[in-house]
Design an enzyme around this catalytic site. Sequence first.
Site, PDB file in Angstrom:
ATOM      1  N   GLY A  48      34.314  -5.550 -22.576  1.00 46.65           N
ATOM      2  CA  GLY A  48      32.858  -5.556 -22.427  1.00 46.65           C
ATOM      3  C   GLY A  48      32.378  -4.156 -22.080  1.00 46.65           C
ATOM      4  CD  GLN A  53      30.420  -0.206 -18.035  1.00 52.12           C
ATOM      5  OE1 GLN A  53      30.218  -1.185 -18.757  1.00 52.12           O
ATOM      6  NE2 GLN A  53      31.592   0.020 -17.483  1.00 52.12           N
ATOM      7  CB  CYS A  96      35.013  -1.899 -13.827  1.00 55.55           C
ATOM      8  SG  CYS A  96      33.430  -1.203 -14.332  1.00 55.55           S
ATOM      9  CG  LEU A  97      36.256  -0.062 -19.641  1.00 59.38           C
ATOM     10  CD1 LEU A  97      35.579  -0.144 -21.003  1.00 59.38           C
ATOM     11  CD2 LEU A  97      37.744   0.238 -19.801  1.00 59.38           C
ATOM     12  CG  HIS A 138      32.301  -7.036 -14.934  1.00 59.55           C
ATOM     13  ND1 HIS A 138      33.333  -6.714 -14.071  1.00 59.55           N
ATOM     14  CD2 HIS A 138      31.968  -5.864 -15.541  1.00 59.55           C
ATOM     15  CE1 HIS A 138      33.578  -5.419 -14.144  1.00 59.55           C
ATOM     16  NE2 HIS A 138      32.772  -4.878 -15.045  1.00 59.55           N
ATOM     17  CD  GLU A 139      30.493  -5.693 -19.144  1.00 56.32           C
ATOM     18  OE1 GLU A 139      29.803  -4.686 -18.940  1.00 56.32           O
ATOM     19  OE2 GLU A 139      31.734  -5.683 -19.070  1.00 56.32           O
ATOM     20  CG  HIS A 142      28.175  -2.709 -15.423  1.00 57.30           C
ATOM     21  ND1 HIS A 142      28.574  -1.648 -14.647  1.00 57.30           N
ATOM     22  CD2 HIS A 142      29.315  -3.247 -15.910  1.00 57.30           C
ATOM     23  CE1 HIS A 142      29.897  -1.550 -14.654  1.00 57.30           C
ATOM     24  NE2 HIS A 142      30.373  -2.516 -15.415  1.00 57.30           N
TER      25      HIS A 142
HETATM   26  O1  K1U Z   1      33.788  -1.829 -17.564  1.00 53.65           O
HETATM   27  C1  K1U Z   1      33.537  -2.920 -18.053  1.00 53.65           C
HETATM   28  O2  K1U Z   1      32.498  -3.505 -17.768  1.00 53.65           O
HETATM   29  C2  K1U Z   1      34.534  -3.532 -18.997  1.00 53.65           C
HETATM   30  C3  K1U Z   1      35.546  -4.450 -18.330  1.00 53.65           C
HETATM   31  C4  K1U Z   1      35.071  -5.878 -18.485  1.00 53.65           C
HETATM   32  C5  K1U Z   1      35.710  -6.908 -17.613  1.00 53.65           C
HETATM   33  C6  K1U Z   1      37.077  -7.026 -17.485  1.00 53.65           C
HETATM   34  C7  K1U Z   1      37.626  -8.018 -16.695  1.00 53.65           C
HETATM   35  C8  K1U Z   1      36.827  -8.882 -16.042  1.00 53.65           C
HETATM   36  C9  K1U Z   1      35.469  -8.770 -16.150  1.00 53.65           C
HETATM   37  C10 K1U Z   1      34.909  -7.794 -16.954  1.00 53.65           C
HETATM   38  C11 K1U Z   1      36.887  -4.222 -19.004  1.00 53.65           C
HETATM   39  O3  K1U Z   1      37.029  -4.439 -20.152  1.00 53.65           O
HETATM   40  S1  K1U Z   1      38.194  -3.628 -18.032  1.00 53.65           S
HETATM   41  C12 K1U Z   1      39.567  -3.599 -19.180  1.00 53.65           C
HETATM   42  C13 K1U Z   1      40.113  -4.950 -19.476  1.00 53.65           C
HETATM   43  O4  K1U Z   1      39.840  -5.911 -18.778  1.00 53.65           O
HETATM   44  C14 K1U Z   1      40.989  -5.166 -20.665  1.00 53.65           C
HETATM   45  C15 K1U Z   1      41.373  -4.136 -21.454  1.00 53.65           C
HETATM   46  C16 K1U Z   1      42.190  -4.356 -22.548  1.00 53.65           C
HETATM   47  C17 K1U Z   1      42.616  -5.627 -22.849  1.00 53.65           C
HETATM   48  C18 K1U Z   1      42.239  -6.679 -22.051  1.00 53.65           C
HETATM   49  C19 K1U Z   1      41.421  -6.450 -20.962  1.00 53.65           C
HETATM   50 ZN    ZN Z   2      32.398  -2.858 -15.551  1.00 47.23          ZN
END
Ligand code: K1U
Ligand code: ZN
Length: 171
Positions: A48, A53, A96-97, A138-139, A142
Amino acid sequence: MAIREILTVADAAPVLKQKSLPVDKVDDELRALMDDMLETMYAAPGIGLAAVQVGVPRRVIVMDIGRDEEARQPRYFVNPEILWASEETLPYEEGCLSVPEIFDEVERPARVRIRYLNREGETIEEEAEGLYAVCIQHEMDHLEGVLFIDHLSRLKRERAVKTVKKAAKAA
Ligand code: K1U
Ligand code: ZN
């Protein structure tokens, strides 16, 4: 399409803390932003991404919670709203990225009913559950300037920011 820089708490905490503004119109300019966001999210990789971001404080989210790289299932959310949230909660280990390499458990409503505009500007109402519900909440946090670490204790949050800043300095 272009990969944009993802802002982190190490370099852009004030930007990430701001509340995003509603979108007036779903047009080609917005679709180009969403395409860039999606490419940025896939490259990260993530499941997401909110526009803030990548430094654009507008109420726009992209998501793909599918596991199949061959059959991508991108979703686009413009001006999303939560209409209803279940009493039942679901704990999930979130990442979270914008807070790279930090993962911790957050408990949120297990199911939510949402309304948003899709990529074509049509109004969609649907119920989300499981990872979809976790990710959209989560998004949407943000969009309010809230990060998942804001749901943790002050100690954990401060430690997370310190770790991210240290890693950024070392890189
Ligand atoms: O930064 C963000 O908002 C993105 C975040 C979204 C998220 C992840 C987990 C729970 C709630 C919301 C991510 O994508 S973090 C990376 C991640 O979870 C992932 C990356 C590669 C493959 C699978 C998962
Ligand atoms: Zn995030």
